[in-house]
Motif scaffolding. Structure first.
Motif, PDB file in Angstrom:
ATOM      1  N   TYR A 115     -26.143  34.479 133.176  1.00 54.12           N
ATOM      2  CA  TYR A 115     -26.120  34.970 131.802  1.00 54.12           C
ATOM      3  C   TYR A 115     -25.469  36.124 131.754  1.00 54.12           C
ATOM      4  N   PHE A 116     -25.715  37.088 132.366  1.00 56.09           N
ATOM      5  CA  PHE A 116     -24.899  38.346 132.074  1.00 56.09           C
ATOM      6  C   PHE A 116     -23.736  38.529 132.136  1.00 56.09           C
ATOM      7  N   HIS A 117     -23.180  37.675 133.264  1.00 57.36           N
ATOM      8  CA  HIS A 117     -21.762  37.612 133.277  1.00 57.36           C
ATOM      9  C   HIS A 117     -21.178  36.757 132.185  1.00 57.36           C
ATOM     10  N   LYS A 118     -21.674  36.151 131.428  1.00 53.85           N
ATOM     11  CA  LYS A 118     -21.125  35.310 130.083  1.00 53.85           C
ATOM     12  C   LYS A 118     -20.796  36.184 129.006  1.00 53.85           C
ATOM     13  N   ILE A 119     -21.592  37.498 128.985  1.00 53.70           N
ATOM     14  CA  ILE A 119     -21.367  38.628 127.912  1.00 53.70           C
ATOM     15  C   ILE A 119     -20.378  39.283 128.041  1.00 53.70           C
ATOM     16  N   PRO A 120     -19.387  39.313 126.906  1.00 52.46           N
ATOM     17  CA  PRO A 120     -18.005  40.221 127.266  1.00 52.46           C
ATOM     18  C   PRO A 120     -18.168  41.295 127.400  1.00 52.46           C
ATOM     19  N   ALA A 121     -17.275  42.061 128.241  1.00 51.11           N
ATOM     20  CA  ALA A 121     -17.389  43.180 128.856  1.00 51.11           C
ATOM     21  C   ALA A 121     -17.438  44.516 127.489  1.00 51.11           C
ATOM     22  N   ASP A 122     -16.829  44.221 126.567  1.00 52.22           N
ATOM     23  CA  ASP A 122     -17.001  45.047 125.406  1.00 52.22           C
ATOM     24  C   ASP A 122     -18.155  45.237 124.702  1.00 52.22           C
ATOM     25  N   GLN A 123     -19.168  44.216 125.037  1.00 51.35           N
ATOM     26  CA  GLN A 123     -20.549  43.977 124.580  1.00 51.35           C
ATOM     27  C   GLN A 123     -21.776  44.667 125.287  1.00 51.35           C
ATOM     28  N   LEU A 124     -21.491  45.167 126.295  1.00 46.63           N
ATOM     29  CA  LEU A 124     -22.332  45.594 127.633  1.00 46.63           C
ATOM     30  C   LEU A 124     -23.333  46.461 126.868  1.00 46.63           C
ATOM     31  N   HIS A 125     -22.905  47.434 125.933  1.00 46.47           N
ATOM     32  CA  HIS A 125     -23.782  48.436 125.802  1.00 46.47           C
ATOM     33  C   HIS A 125     -24.147  48.278 124.225  1.00 46.47           C
ATOM     34  N   ALA A 126     -23.803  46.915 123.601  1.00 48.25           N
ATOM     35  CA  ALA A 126     -24.252  46.589 122.111  1.00 48.25           C
ATOM     36  C   ALA A 126     -25.535  46.405 122.007  1.00 48.25           C
ATOM     37  N   ARG A 127     -26.080  46.680 120.652  1.00 49.27           N
ATOM     38  CA  ARG A 127     -27.417  46.179 120.596  1.00 49.27           C
ATOM     39  C   ARG A 127     -27.644  45.298 119.055  1.00 49.27           C
ATOM     40  N   LEU A 128     -27.706  44.308 119.375  1.00 44.84           N
ATOM     41  CA  LEU A 128     -27.952  43.150 118.101  1.00 44.84           C
ATOM     42  C   LEU A 128     -29.289  43.391 117.519  1.00 44.84           C
ATOM     43  N   SER A 129     -29.465  43.265 116.288  1.00 48.56           N
ATOM     44  CA  SER A 129     -30.635  43.633 115.593  1.00 48.56           C
ATOM     45  C   SER A 129     -31.294  42.129 115.088  1.00 48.56           C
ATOM     46  N   LEU A 130     -32.610  42.045 115.079  1.00 44.72           N
ATOM     47  CA  LEU A 130     -33.334  40.809 114.765  1.00 44.72           C
ATOM     48  C   LEU A 130     -34.397  41.305 113.626  1.00 44.72           C
TER      49      LEU A 130
ATOM     50  N   HIS B 218     -36.341  38.124 130.696  1.00 42.70           N
ATOM     51  CA  HIS B 218     -35.144  39.171 130.543  1.00 42.70           C
ATOM     52  C   HIS B 218     -33.800  38.146 130.568  1.00 42.70           C
ATOM     53  N   ALA B 219     -33.940  37.365 131.588  1.00 43.25           N
ATOM     54  CA  ALA B 219     -32.655  36.456 131.868  1.00 43.25           C
ATOM     55  C   ALA B 219     -32.537  35.480 130.564  1.00 43.25           C
ATOM     56  N   GLY B 220     -33.681  35.174 129.821  1.00 46.03           N
ATOM     57  CA  GLY B 220     -33.728  34.733 128.632  1.00 46.03           C
ATOM     58  C   GLY B 220     -32.957  35.270 127.720  1.00 46.03           C
ATOM     59  N   HIS B 221     -33.544  36.561 127.608  1.00 44.24           N
ATOM     60  CA  HIS B 221     -32.659  37.625 126.672  1.00 44.24           C
ATOM     61  C   HIS B 221     -31.283  37.736 126.703  1.00 44.24           C
ATOM     62  N   LEU B 222     -30.794  37.683 127.957  1.00 47.12           N
ATOM     63  CA  LEU B 222     -29.479  37.863 128.247  1.00 47.12           C
ATOM     64  C   LEU B 222     -28.721  36.504 127.658  1.00 47.12           C
ATOM     65  N   GLY B 223     -29.536  35.243 128.127  1.00 47.42           N
ATOM     66  CA  GLY B 223     -28.950  33.959 127.455  1.00 47.42           C
ATOM     67  C   GLY B 223     -28.755  34.071 126.068  1.00 47.42           C
ATOM     68  N   TRP B 224     -29.687  34.443 125.339  1.00 47.70           N
ATOM     69  CA  TRP B 224     -29.668  34.485 123.680  1.00 47.70           C
ATOM     70  C   TRP B 224     -28.353  35.541 123.421  1.00 47.70           C
ATOM     71  N   LEU B 225     -28.446  36.612 123.963  1.00 45.76           N
ATOM     72  CA  LEU B 225     -27.188  37.694 123.687  1.00 45.76           C
ATOM     73  C   LEU B 225     -25.813  36.934 123.957  1.00 45.76           C
ATOM     74  N   ALA B 226     -25.770  36.528 125.019  1.00 40.86           N
ATOM     75  CA  ALA B 226     -24.389  35.678 125.416  1.00 40.86           C
ATOM     76  C   ALA B 226     -23.993  34.526 124.435  1.00 40.86           C
ATOM     77  N   LYS B 227     -25.059  34.002 123.893  1.00 40.99           N
ATOM     78  CA  LYS B 227     -24.999  33.031 123.210  1.00 40.99           C
ATOM     79  C   LYS B 227     -24.457  33.351 121.685  1.00 40.99           C
ATOM     80  N   ALA B 228     -25.128  34.480 121.373  1.00 44.54           N
ATOM     81  CA  ALA B 228     -25.000  35.167 120.168  1.00 44.54           C
ATOM     82  C   ALA B 228     -23.367  35.791 120.191  1.00 44.54           C
ATOM     83  N   TRP B 229     -22.823  35.928 121.292  1.00 44.27           N
ATOM     84  CA  TRP B 229     -21.343  36.378 121.409  1.00 44.27           C
ATOM     85  C   TRP B 229     -20.586  35.158 121.805  1.00 44.27           C
TER      86      TRP B 229
END
Length: 163
Positions: free
Chosen positions: A21-36, A147-158
């Motif tokens: 899941y982590f490697h599915k996240i765009p490199a330019d979003q690694l420090h981005a913080r989405l809000s809910l 936390h893997a699930g959190h990364l999955g959600w973030l990857a999906k959001a991007w």
């Protein structure tokens, strides 16, 4: 399979999911913080570094293993404030730490005798009222899976497709 082998297998499979899941996240979003609903979520980078710190503490320190010295540990521990990207260690350092901690933890768990799993932790860490090395290893696996699930959600959001 022995209990140690089952714990090691679950630990390895959970780490595979985390990194997938982590490697599915765009490199330019690694420090981005989405809000809910106005609440900022942790960045993908923070989650990964937090998992290194947590695994080091739970799998090695709390079970009597040889933990890795992480000079940035306090930045990513429970209750820490998310640091600015420029105050973070390099990504490769975090990935290397995760790999080294996993290698040490798997060897440490494999070397444990069954009766050692029933021993109390070296830190007095009790999750759900149980202070045993077995329980802290199980907690670490569940913690990382969350936390893997959190990364999955973030990857999906991007825009990633999760399979």
């Amino acid at each position: 399979m022995s209990e140690q082998e089952v714990l090691s297998l679950l630990l390895s499979q959970t780490r595979e999911q985390t990194l997938n899941y982590f490697h599915k996240i765009p490199a330019d979003q690694l420090h981005a913080r989405l809000s809910l609903e106005g609440k900022p979520l942790n960045s993908p980078f923070w989650i990964l570094a937090h998992l290194a710190v947590s695994s080091n503490f739970l799998l090695l320190h709390a079970t009597g293993g040889d933990r890795l010295k992480l000079p940035w540990a306090r930045q990513f521990g429970l209750g820490s404030t998310v640091p600015a990207p420029e105050d973070c260690p390099p990504l490769q350092e975090v990935l290397d730490a995760l790999a080294e901690i996993q290698t040490r933890a798997l060897a440490h768990i494999a070397a444990m005798r069954s009766e050692e799993l029933r021993l109390p932790t070296t830190t007095g860490t009790a999750f759900g009222g149980e202070d045993t090395r077995r329980h802290v290893i199980g907690h670490c696996i569940r913690h990382e899976a969350s936390h893997a699930g959190h990364l999955g959600w973030l990857a999906k959001a991007w825009g990633a497709t999760l399979i």
